[in-house]
Structures are given as C-alpha cells and as structure tokens.
Scaffold this motif. Structure first.
Motif, short mmCIF file in Angstrom:
data_model
loop_
_atom_site.label_atom_id
_atom_site.label_comp_id
_atom_site.label_asym_id
_atom_site.label_seq_id
_atom_site.Cartn_x
_atom_site.Cartn_y
_atom_site.Cartn_z
N THR A 1 0.79 -1.25 0.14
CA THR A 1 0.06 -0.21 0.14
C THR A 1 0.80 1.32 -0.03
O THR A 1 0.40 2.38 0.02
N ALA A 2 2.08 1.29 -0.21
CA ALA A 2 3.18 2.36 -0.18
C ALA A 2 3.88 2.08 -1.29
O ALA A 2 4.00 0.94 -1.95
N THR B 1 10.08 -1.05 -9.71
CA THR B 1 8.96 -0.29 -8.84
C THR B 1 7.62 -0.75 -8.76
O THR B 1 7.03 -1.69 -9.44
N ASN B 2 6.77 -0.11 -8.01
CA ASN B 2 5.29 -0.60 -7.93
C ASN B 2 4.88 -0.21 -9.32
O ASN B 2 4.09 -1.23 -9.86
N ALA B 3 5.12 0.72 -10.10
CA ALA B 3 4.52 0.82 -11.38
C ALA B 3 5.35 0.03 -12.44
O ALA B 3 4.30 -0.19 -13.49
N LEU C 1 9.55 -1.02 4.43
CA LEU C 1 9.51 -2.49 3.85
C LEU C 1 8.63 -3.30 4.95
O LEU C 1 9.25 -3.42 6.16
N SER C 2 7.73 -3.98 4.54
CA SER C 2 7.00 -4.73 5.37
C SER C 2 7.82 -6.16 5.45
O SER C 2 7.57 -6.95 6.61
N ALA D 1 8.67 -7.79 -2.85
CA ALA D 1 8.88 -6.85 -1.43
C ALA D 1 7.60 -6.25 -1.48
O ALA D 1 7.11 -5.79 -2.50
N THR D 2 7.15 -6.23 -0.12
CA THR D 2 5.89 -5.32 0.32
C THR D 2 6.23 -4.20 0.84
O THR D 2 6.92 -4.24 2.07
N PHE D 3 5.73 -2.93 0.63
CA PHE D 3 5.87 -1.80 1.17
C PHE D 3 4.82 -1.37 1.66
O PHE D 3 3.57 -1.19 1.18
N VAL D 4 4.84 -0.70 2.78
CA VAL D 4 3.54 -0.29 3.67
C VAL D 4 3.93 1.21 4.08
O VAL D 4 5.01 1.60 4.22
N PRO D 5 2.84 1.98 4.39
CA PRO D 5 3.13 3.30 5.11
C PRO D 5 3.94 3.14 6.27
O PRO D 5 3.85 2.35 7.11
#
Length: 158
Positions: A38-39, A51-53, A80-81, A105-109
């Motif tokens: 979500t980030a 990247t996410n994109a 990084l979660s 890799a999972t990124f969160v706020p």
C-alpha cells in the motif's frame, strides 16, 4: 553428472578405442521480481530496477547456483514490510537460484506514534475515525492518550 554410451560389440564402430565427447550445459532460470503493498518503493540490483509501477520485472537467463541480492528501498513515508518467495530479513534479500523463482517486496506506510497529554480538569479527548488508547477509556479526563498511525492518516481530535 555421468554420461554412459553403449555400443554393442557386434557393431564395427565398437571395435578399438573411440573418443566420445559429451557437452553439458547448466540450466538457466528466470527470476521474477514483484513490488507491491500500500506504499511505494523500489527493488534493485545491478541487473534490474523495479518499482510498484513497473512490477513485475524479470531477471532472465540466470545460471543455476547463482547468488542474487536484491535491495529494497522504500520511498519517503514508506517502510519495507517484508519479502515473499525467499527467506530474507531486512532491506537486502540474498538467495541462490535453483529454479524459476518469484521474489517480492511489500511496502507499507511508515508509522508514527502520537501522545496527547491531558491536564487534570481540562476536559476529554476523543478521536473521530481511529482508535486512541486512553488506557481503556472511551475518552480521558487526565493522563496520556496514545496511538500509532500510518503516515498520512488524518483524524480529528475533540
């Protein structure tokens, strides 16, 4: 690896010494890199920047047994979660390729904790849309109220 060649004795080419050449090649695999959550963030090494994109990204033609290290870099306001697809801890993920793989890799706020001090006799504190821990009370008349929230979360205190 052992190669066996069988030539029956009844065949003329089986008589005498013969040179047989065997060529072996190592297997090559594809590593797929996913970036999600979500980030926003970036996963990269010398071969790929994802990247996410742009996710998913691929690292093609990786020789069996190659050690790959991916580095996760969260954007501002993110963290990084965790990783999926390989056993990794922290921002660097190192693994050995022995098959086609997907590593993510999972990124969160990022999060921040706020504390609100309430002087005795001043009033009560309530949050409109998020939990606010006032030591088990719906509102507090004195003491400290605390909460940990994702960066960017907005709420009204009354």
């Amino acid at each position: 690896m052992v190669a066996a060649v069988y030539l029956p004795a009844s065949r003329p080419e089986a008589n005498g010494n013969r040179t047989i050449t065997a060529t072996f090649t190592q297997n090559h695999y594809t590593v797929t890199v996913n970036v999600g959550g979500t980030a926003l963030g970036t996963v990269s090494n010398a071969t790929v920047t994802c990247t996410n994109a742009t996710s998913p990204c691929t690292i093609p033609n990786v020789t069996y047994g190659t050690m790959i290290t991916l580095n996760a870099m969260p954007n501002s306001g993110a963290r990084l979660s965790g990783w999926t697809g390989a056993t990794c801890a922290g921002s660097a993920c190192a693994f050995t390729v022995n098959s086609d793989m997907t590593v993510g890799a999972t990124f969160v706020p990022d999060q921040r904790t706020i504390a609100i001090a309430i002087p005795t006799g001043i009033g009560e504190v309530f949050a409109d849309t998020v939990p606010l821990d006032c030591f088990g009370n719906a509102g507090a008349t004195s003491g400290v109220c605390m909460g940990t929230y994702d960066v960017g979360t907005t709420f009204m205190l009354t």
